[in-house]
Each structure stands twice: as structure tokens, then as C-alpha cells.
Scaffold this active site. Structure first.
Site, PDB file in Angstrom:
ATOM      1  N   LYS A 172       0.760  -1.141   0.233  1.00 39.18           N
ATOM      2  CA  LYS A 172      -0.144   0.047  -0.089  1.00 39.18           C
ATOM      3  C   LYS A 172       0.675   1.246  -0.097  1.00 39.18           C
ATOM      4  O   LYS A 172       0.452   2.201   0.632  1.00 39.18           O
ATOM      5  CB  LYS A 172      -0.753   0.183   1.236  1.00 39.18           C
ATOM      6  CG  LYS A 172      -1.953  -1.176   1.174  1.00 39.18           C
ATOM      7  CD  LYS A 172      -2.621  -1.223   2.714  1.00 39.18           C
ATOM      8  CE  LYS A 172      -3.393  -2.570   2.913  1.00 39.18           C
ATOM      9  NZ  LYS A 172      -3.979  -2.570   3.863  1.00 39.18           N
TER      10      LYS A 172
ATOM     11  N   ASP B 205      -7.536  -6.591  10.221  1.00 32.73           N
ATOM     12  CA  ASP B 205      -8.956  -6.027  10.204  1.00 32.73           C
ATOM     13  C   ASP B 205      -9.947  -7.183  10.033  1.00 32.73           C
ATOM     14  O   ASP B 205     -11.186  -6.927  10.468  1.00 32.73           O
ATOM     15  CB  ASP B 205      -9.156  -4.880   8.963  1.00 32.73           C
ATOM     16  CG  ASP B 205      -8.695  -5.586   7.578  1.00 32.73           C
ATOM     17  OD1 ASP B 205      -8.244  -6.586   7.309  1.00 32.73           O
ATOM     18  OD2 ASP B 205      -8.948  -4.727   6.629  1.00 32.73           O
TER      19      ASP B 205
END
Length: 452
Positions: free
Chosen positions: A157, A193
Site C-alpha cells: 500500500k 481488520d
């Protein structure tokens, strides 16, 4: 007007039968078993990492808890006040930016920046003099070696901080907090997550057994019995279970999904930043669905089936057809082309006129791509539901594709119903702020069980 036969033929390879979906389920079950095996894990593509989270919330969690949610160019700090005996929670949060220079600078600089923001947040909310338990959601590839130990495998990312890969990110955070010396924080858990999503829903529904992210990327976790987890090297006391982080985005990296792999998938993979990796994710997640639809539309344009054959390469180059367009186009009522025309004319610059027939074809392509994604996710969930083997289970779901696509929930429900064991009941439950609230709940459960 109906979809022309030639268009149907071009899209046909993206339609997966129920029988083929069952082959996908069997393949995933095999790969998960390899991931759970001590001798086979190192070469397995579906890694099935134990998260060390064994207990679900029971509603008795009480007190103030912090959550730190880092997974991109922004991160969030949350303060959650759990009241005990209630499934409601008071919550305040703030988003902080990670400057580009910090994203690619020294690792200590990143954690010093996070510690500074944590300190600012705690002072703003007047809890700087209280030692507060914290749950740390760290959504980068990590190998967990305990509830409070996570080794960064590789940055993704856009992050490339030096001196962090191969290191324990919890230890680096704690050291940065100690360097400041102005707040007290007790890091009780590091998680991703997906685990947070499961925990956030389990706080409200004790039947929750699976966490699913279907957004920019995809992943799933589920509760597995300890005797099935050969990698487990801790105690076998109650509860005899642990949440397993499957990392199923890499399903298919070993070619086991070649029987559903299309030329569109191959082109998306070859032009990606990580060719040959995350094959399952590239078939179904928000980062890639738009590109798949764009490739189909480019082929149809080149062959003269839409837009009078004009401008295929300019209009549908990689990244031009966003996944959000699929949701918006399918959000039009059948026969109403308002969103479709606006996207084609204003966003993509298709030359006028855009006919109703063009819109019918574009919508058909969007439906084929989104249905394949929903059906493949459903096959994965049905595999996990069958593996759990309980009479009833709730699946906690989060992610932009699930949240914003108008049909995704219903498509998944219908597909899972056909694939899951006949006597099993299931529900899909939208997770509210799983990556934040769930992190605080993991810390809260760790705090509760430590004092039991």
C-alpha cells in the site's frame, strides 16, 4: 431490447455454474488444510495463521479502551467506553494522516509519528494520566507469534519504511511510546481488520463465527478447533478454539484455480504490481473488478458490439473503469440508464450518442463481473461454514464492495444457501467499524480474561 448473442458469448467464460463453485469449495478446503498443517504450512498458499484470539466478547467487558487502526495513508485512533452488560459503546475517534515522507522514511520515524498522534488524542480527551489498554489493527502482511507480537513480512500500500520488515511492530510502537514518556498505554493485542470485523459483530451476536472483508482487497477469518490447528504451540485449555486468519486472497497462487481462470484474469494479473500473487483477490475484490469489466468492454468495443467500435484503447485503458461504476450502473432501475449514461459520457468521454442498446450491454457486463465475484466469495464462505460444522453461524462482513454494491448481499445470500450444508442456518451481518471497534474489543477481552 435484449443482450445480443455475440455479447453473451464474450461474457460466457465469466459465468460459473454451481457445480464449478463446488469445485472451488473443495479446492479451498484442501488449501486450508495445508495451511493448518505443521508440515505443509510453509509451502501452503492459504496460510491460515493463528491469531491467538481465542475468546469472543460476552458483553461483560467494561472500561475505557484505545484502538489504533493503521492500514493506509491515514490511520485512526479511537477511544471506546464499554459499560458492561450492554452491547452499546460510547466512542470518539480521530483520523490522522501519514505524510508521504514518513511512509518511505525510517521505521522509527513512522512509529514516533503514531506515538505523537496517540499522545495528542489522549490529551484532547483528558485520559493522558490513565494507563489504557490498546488494540492495534495493523493491516499489512504479518506473521503473528502471540497476541501481542506481530512480525511484518512485507510492506504494501505504498509504505516502504526501512528497518521494520522482519521486526515486531508492537515492540516498535511500545518503544516509540516510551521515547515520548508522556502517556501510558498497554498494548494488549495486534490483529488485522478481518479479526476486528468478526469481534465487532460477536459483541452484538454470540453466533458470529466468520469475519469477511470484501472491499479493495479480500480476506476471511474463522473460528477453528485447536486440535485442527497443527501450528498451535500454546496451551490447550478452554476455550479450545482460536480465530484463524486464512489470508485467502492468495488462494489460487499455486494454479489450483486454473479451471476458472480467464484471459481477462490473466491480463489483470500480468499488469498488476504483484504478478502471480493474490489470484483469488484479483478475481473478486474492488481493486480489480473494474479492470475486469473494462477489459470486457474494450473487447466488445473493438469488435464493434458497442459505441460503434470507437475508442476502445483510450476509453478502457487500465484503471479507467472504476469498480464504483459497476455499483452505480447496477443501481439504476432496469430500463433507466441515468447513471450509466452519465458515467459513459461524462466520466469516460464516450462520444455521443450512447444508445439504449449500448447501456444494456454495459450493464450486462457489470452484472456478469459482479455476480462472479459474489459467487466466488460465497463459495469461500460456504466452505468455511461447512468446515465449522455448527447448526447456526453468523458471518461478519465489511468492505466497500459489500457495503455499496446494490445486489451483493442478496447475491451472496442466495448463492451460499445453495452451496452450504442443507441443515445449516447462516446470516450475513454488516460489521460496524470492525477494524477500529473490533481492535478495542480484542483488547477488552484480553483484559477481562487476564483478570478472570
Amino acid at each position: 431490447m435484449s443482450v445480443p448473442e455475440k455479447v453473451v458469448q464474450v461474457c460466457e467464460e465469466l459465468i460459473i455454474s454451481d457445480e464449478t463453485l463446488r469445485r472451488v469449495m473443495d479446492a479451498l478446503d484442501h488449501e486450508i488444510n495445508l495451511g493448518l498443517g505443521k508440515e505443509t504450512n510453509s509451502s501452503a498458499t492459504v496460510k491460515c495463521f493463528p491469531t491467538y484470539v481465542r475468546c469472543l466478547p460476552n458483553g461483560q467487558e467494561k472500561g475505557k479502551f484505545l484502538a489504533l487502526d493503521l492500514g493506509g495513508t491515514n490511520f485512526r485512533v479511537l477511544l471506546i467506553d464499554l459499560e458492561g452488560g450492554s452491547t452499546t459503546a460510547k466512542m470518539v475517534s480521530k483520523i490522522y494522516a501519514v505524510p508521504t515522507a514518513v511512509m518511505v522514511g525510517p521505521g522509527d520515524g513512522l512509529f514516533d509519528h503514531i506515538a505523537q498522534c496517540l499522545s495528542t488524542f489522549m490529551h484532547e480527551h483528558k485520559v493522558e494520566n490513565v494507563k489504557i489498554p490498546l488494540g492495534f489493527t495493523f493491516s499489512f502482511p504479518c506473521r503473528q507469534e502471540g497476541l501481542t507480537k506481530g512480525i511484518l513480512v512485507t510492506w504494501t500500500k505504498g509504505f516502504n519504511c526501512s528497518g521494520v520488515e522482519g521486526k515486531d511492530v508492537v515492540l516498535m510502537l511500545q518503544e516509540a511510546i516510551r521515547r515520548r514518556g508522556d502517556v501510558e498505554i498497554d498494548v494488549l493485542a495486534v490483529l488485522n481488520d478481518t479479526t476486528g470485523t468478526l469481534m465487532a459483530c460477536a459483541y452484538k451476536n454470540q453466533d458470529c463465527r466468520i469475519g469477511l472483508i470484501i472491499g479493495t482487497g479480500t480476506n476471511a477469518c474463522y473460528i477453528e478447533k485447536l486440535d485442527k490447528v497443527e501450528l498451535w504451540n500454546e496451551d490447550h485449555n478452554e476455550p479450545k478454539q482460536v480465530i484463524i486468519n486464512t489470508e485467502w486472497g492468495a488462494f489460487g497462487d499455486n494454479k489450483c484455480l486454473d479451471f476458472i481462470y480467464t484471459g481477462y484474469d490473466r491480463e489483470v494479473d500480468e499488469t498488476s504490481i504483484n504478478p502471480g500473487k493474490q489470484i483469488f483477490e484479483k478475481m473478486i475484490s474492488g481493486m480489480y473488478m473494474g479492470d475486469i469489466a473494462g477489459l470486457v468492454l474494450r473487447k466488445l468495443t473493438r469488435e464493434g458490439h458497442i459505441f460503434r467500435g470507437n475508442g476502445a484503447d483510450e476509453i478502457f485503458k487500465r484503471g479507467a473503469f472504476h469498480t464504483k461504476y459497476i455499483s452505480e450502473i447496477e443501481g439504476d432501475k432496469v430500463g433507466d440508464w441515468t447513471n450509466c449514461r452519465q458515467i459513459l459520457l461524462e466520466e469516460l468521454g464516450i462520444p455521443e450518442p450512447v444508445t439504449d442498446q449500448d447501456c444494456i450491454v454495459v450493464r450486462h457486463v457489470c452484472e456478469v463481473v459482479s455476480r462472479r465475484a459474489a459467487h466466488l466469495v460465497s463459495a469461500g464462505l460456504a466452505c468455511l461454514l461447512n468446515k465449522i460444522g455448527e447448526k447456526k453461524a453468523v458471518v461478519a462482513v465489511d468492505g466497500s464492495v459489500y457495503r455499496f454494491h446494490p445486489c451483493f448481499h442478496n447475491l451472496m445470500t442466495a448463492a451460499i444457501q445453495k452451496l452450504v450444508n442443507p441443515d445449516m442456518k447462516f446470516d450475513l451481518m454488516l460489521s460496524e467499524d470492525g477494524s477500529g471497534r473490533g481492535a478495542a474489543l480484542v483488547a477488552a477481552v484480553a483484559s477481562r480474561t487476564a483478570s478472570d
